[in-house]
Design a protein around this motif. Structure first.
Motif, mmCIF file in Angstrom:
data_model
loop_
_atom_site.group_PDB
_atom_site.id
_atom_site.type_symbol
_atom_site.label_atom_id
_atom_site.label_comp_id
_atom_site.label_asym_id
_atom_site.label_seq_id
_atom_site.Cartn_x
_atom_site.Cartn_y
_atom_site.Cartn_z
ATOM 1 N N LEU A 13 13.659 -58.208 -67.238
ATOM 2 C CA LEU A 13 14.350 -56.963 -66.469
ATOM 3 C C LEU A 13 12.930 -56.673 -65.240
ATOM 4 O O LEU A 13 13.382 -56.361 -64.044
ATOM 5 C CB LEU A 13 14.573 -55.651 -66.931
ATOM 6 N N LEU A 14 11.863 -56.769 -65.452
ATOM 7 C CA LEU A 14 10.610 -56.573 -64.731
ATOM 8 C C LEU A 14 10.650 -57.800 -63.713
ATOM 9 O O LEU A 14 10.686 -57.392 -62.310
ATOM 10 C CB LEU A 14 9.323 -56.385 -65.579
ATOM 11 N N THR A 15 11.153 -59.017 -63.922
ATOM 12 C CA THR A 15 11.083 -59.882 -63.045
ATOM 13 C C THR A 15 12.297 -59.853 -62.147
ATOM 14 O O THR A 15 12.290 -59.993 -61.075
ATOM 15 C CB THR A 15 11.340 -61.300 -63.899
ATOM 16 N N LEU A 16 13.596 -59.265 -62.490
ATOM 17 C CA LEU A 16 14.699 -59.056 -61.884
ATOM 18 C C LEU A 16 14.150 -58.079 -60.958
ATOM 19 O O LEU A 16 14.692 -58.228 -59.732
ATOM 20 C CB LEU A 16 15.621 -58.619 -62.660
ATOM 21 N N ALA A 17 13.428 -56.960 -61.191
ATOM 22 C CA ALA A 17 13.259 -55.801 -60.413
ATOM 23 C C ALA A 17 12.380 -56.187 -59.356
ATOM 24 O O ALA A 17 12.539 -55.974 -58.007
ATOM 25 C CB ALA A 17 12.696 -54.635 -61.025
ATOM 26 N N LEU A 18 11.451 -57.007 -59.417
ATOM 27 C CA LEU A 18 10.384 -57.307 -58.617
ATOM 28 C C LEU A 18 10.340 -58.717 -57.858
ATOM 29 O O LEU A 18 9.724 -58.887 -56.788
ATOM 30 C CB LEU A 18 8.864 -57.375 -59.350
ATOM 31 N N SER A 19 11.334 -59.749 -58.626
ATOM 32 C CA SER A 19 11.312 -60.934 -57.799
ATOM 33 C C SER A 19 12.941 -61.518 -57.784
ATOM 34 O O SER A 19 12.942 -62.762 -58.417
ATOM 35 C CB SER A 19 10.291 -61.902 -58.466
ATOM 36 N N ALA A 20 13.753 -60.841 -57.617
ATOM 37 C CA ALA A 20 15.192 -61.272 -58.006
ATOM 38 C C ALA A 20 15.463 -62.371 -56.920
ATOM 39 O O ALA A 20 14.875 -62.642 -55.799
ATOM 40 C CB ALA A 20 16.120 -60.209 -57.467
ATOM 41 N N PRO A 21 16.652 -63.301 -57.274
ATOM 42 C CA PRO A 21 16.890 -64.388 -56.403
ATOM 43 C C PRO A 21 17.067 -64.165 -55.032
ATOM 44 O O PRO A 21 16.563 -64.692 -54.153
ATOM 45 C CB PRO A 21 18.106 -64.942 -57.029
ATOM 46 N N LEU A 22 17.544 -62.730 -54.709
ATOM 47 C CA LEU A 22 17.830 -62.472 -53.012
ATOM 48 C C LEU A 22 16.357 -62.726 -52.419
ATOM 49 O O LEU A 22 16.251 -63.305 -51.350
ATOM 50 C CB LEU A 22 18.169 -61.042 -52.969
ATOM 51 N N GLY A 149 16.822 -48.870 -59.061
ATOM 52 C CA GLY A 149 16.110 -49.456 -59.684
ATOM 53 C C GLY A 149 14.620 -49.588 -59.816
ATOM 54 O O GLY A 149 14.324 -48.915 -58.784
ATOM 55 N N PHE A 150 14.075 -49.760 -60.733
ATOM 56 C CA PHE A 150 12.508 -49.664 -60.951
ATOM 57 C C PHE A 150 11.809 -50.357 -59.797
ATOM 58 O O PHE A 150 12.142 -51.665 -59.481
ATOM 59 C CB PHE A 150 11.800 -50.394 -62.178
ATOM 60 N N SER A 151 11.007 -49.848 -58.881
ATOM 61 C CA SER A 151 10.274 -50.160 -57.757
ATOM 62 C C SER A 151 11.120 -50.306 -56.541
ATOM 63 O O SER A 151 10.468 -50.467 -55.323
ATOM 64 C CB SER A 151 9.645 -51.677 -57.863
ATOM 65 N N SER A 247 20.056 -51.033 -62.448
ATOM 66 C CA SER A 247 19.087 -51.537 -63.267
ATOM 67 C C SER A 247 18.540 -50.240 -64.135
ATOM 68 O O SER A 247 19.079 -49.724 -64.958
ATOM 69 C CB SER A 247 17.982 -52.018 -62.455
ATOM 70 N N ILE A 248 17.272 -49.825 -63.979
ATOM 71 C CA ILE A 248 16.933 -48.625 -64.851
ATOM 72 C C ILE A 248 17.431 -47.459 -64.403
ATOM 73 O O ILE A 248 17.289 -46.648 -65.169
ATOM 74 C CB ILE A 248 15.078 -48.786 -64.873
ATOM 75 N N ASP A 268 26.432 -47.600 -65.489
ATOM 76 C CA ASP A 268 25.371 -48.328 -65.450
ATOM 77 C C ASP A 268 25.749 -49.534 -64.714
ATOM 78 O O ASP A 268 26.385 -50.429 -64.909
ATOM 79 C CB ASP A 268 25.120 -48.461 -66.873
ATOM 80 N N LEU A 269 25.032 -50.021 -63.671
ATOM 81 C CA LEU A 269 25.048 -51.308 -62.834
ATOM 82 C C LEU A 269 23.739 -51.921 -63.145
ATOM 83 O O LEU A 269 22.570 -51.777 -62.646
ATOM 84 C CB LEU A 269 24.882 -50.628 -61.220
ATOM 85 N N ASP A 270 24.107 -53.049 -63.809
ATOM 86 C CA ASP A 270 23.301 -54.210 -64.455
ATOM 87 C C ASP A 270 21.888 -53.470 -64.908
ATOM 88 O O ASP A 270 20.746 -54.308 -64.575
ATOM 89 C CB ASP A 270 23.151 -55.073 -63.050
ATOM 90 N N GLY A 271 21.761 -52.531 -65.719
ATOM 91 C CA GLY A 271 20.599 -52.334 -66.312
ATOM 92 C C GLY A 271 20.657 -52.120 -67.877
ATOM 93 O O GLY A 271 21.805 -51.655 -68.418
#
Length: 392
Positions: A13-22, A149-151, A247-248, A268-271
């Motif tokens: 989840l941290l990876t998703l928050a900080l470096s998502a595919p978009l 979401g986080f960040s 997310s979070i 909850d949206l994807d968290g």
């Protein structure tokens, strides 16, 4: 002790928050843009138009909880929040609301490796559909709170907030101090993500959720009875309060409901949930989980939704969206599409992700805060073939 599965969940989840595919796509496109600078980025970004009958008004509030010290920077003193309130307005009058400041946009772009490639003023200048200070429409409306979401800054949920406001909701989108890559606060202060440097384990993620739950309860109190909300407090129906988050922020929705009985329904949206057993403390209040099929199907090793599902005793839905990714439930893919930066590896377009999010979230709150029947929530439909109803 944290289990191997839980460590994997936090890391994912941290990876998703900080470096998502978009943003991986944006970075790849940045190289192409540098190689071909003669192709300019559009300066005409625009968020999707709200679908409801009301014009949308907007106000920004700086709220200070004088009963709490900031957990990330204690030397800063009291806990501070920036809150954008979107609401039904009498008319579309006044200045259009800004999406974000140039500096906020620049910090977001730099954090994603895009500084100097996508102009900050292009992102900051995205057209919204709210009008600053417009007079509230007559009546009393349900209140919905949103946590990002986080960040991430609160602004990436602007489309959802404004759409709900156009349908007859007062919506409070909350930025939690020191938890985004950059949020402007009064006095020329730009608070960055100190928490990002301190959160790694699941226990530390749980701290974020607990802090945010207190933030959201404080916002409810301020909007319904505090002085800073002013006339807005008179158009809020305090008996009809809902909450949602990405997310979070989705974990925050569940945790706030668990701690605050004033909140009647949550999304909850994807968290993941992180707090156990937060879902068990919701009683019979309705809760909906809407997430990407790739990360939140019952067989996914990174989701804790199966455990939460067991504890949800009231009305509940577990919906997954085929072709979605983590940010499909926010503004970001929609704006990326207008910049020509959509990721071909993500089947769901930004526009389609927005429509699915809008339709299901508005249907959920219409059903549970306004008692309006919503067939969309009864099962699969041909109009939304990407959405699966999970019954684990």
């Amino acid at each position: 002790m944290i289990s191997r599965h839980r460590r994997a969940t936090v890391a994912t989840l941290l990876t998703l928050a900080l470096s998502a595919p978009l943003f991986a796509t944006l970075a790849a496109s940045a190289n192409a843009a540098q190689a071909a600078p003669q192709v300019p980025y559009s300066s005409g970004l625009e968020l999707p138009s709200p679908a409801g009958p009301y014009p949308v008004g907007g106000r920004t509030l700086h709220l200070v909880d004088r009963n709490r010290t900031d957990p990330w920077v204690p030397a800063a003193g009291n806990r501070e929040l920036m809150v954008t309130v979107s609401y039904p307005a009498r008319s579309a009058s006044g200045l259009p609301a800004a999406y974000m400041t140039d500096e906020e946009a620049q910090l977001l772009l730099e954090a994603r490796g895009l500084g100097g490639v996508v102009p900050s003023e292009t992102v900051a200048g995205a057209r919204t559909h709210a009008y600053v200070g417009a007079r509230p429409a007559p009546g009393r409306f349900p209140l919905v709170l949103l946590s990002p979401g986080f960040s991430m800054p609160r602004t990436i949920l602007t489309s959802l907030a404004d759409d709900l406001a156009s349908r007859g909701y007062v919506v409070a989108s909350v930025d939690h101090a020191y938890e985004s890559v950059g949020t402007a606060f009064p006095g020329g202060r730009m608070l960055t993500c100190v928490a990002c440097e301190r959160v790694d384990t699941e226990e530390e993620q749980a701290v974020v959720v607990r802090v945010r739950a207190k933030d959201m309860s404080f916002v409810i109190s301020e909007l319904t009875s505090g002085r800073q909300a002013g006339a807005l407090s008179h158009v809020i129906d305090p008996s009809r309060i809902g909450i949602g988050g990405h997310s979070i922020g989705g974990a925050t929705a569940a945790a706030t409901m668990a701690a605050d009985r004033r909140v009647r329904a949550g999304v909850d949206l994807d968290g993941n949930f992180f707090l156990y057993p937060a879902a068990a403390r919701l009683g019979g209040r309705p809760f909906m989980m809407l997430g990407a099929e790739s990360t939140h199907s019952p067989s996914s090793p990174t989701t804790d939704w199966p455990e939460a599902w067991k504890h949800l005793k009231g009305w509940k839905r577990w919906l997954t969206v085929a072709g979605a990714e983590h940010f499909s439930f926010t503004d970001l893919p929609y704006l990326a599409g207008q910049l020509g930066l959509s990721d071909p590896a993500i089947p769901l377009s930004g526009e389609r992700g927005w429509r699915i999010t809008r339709d299901y979230v508005s249907a959920f709150f219409d059903l549970h805060l306004r008692d309006i029947s919503q067939p969309l929530l009864n099962g699969p439909t041909a109009t939304h073939p990407e959405v699966a109803f999970q019954q684990p």
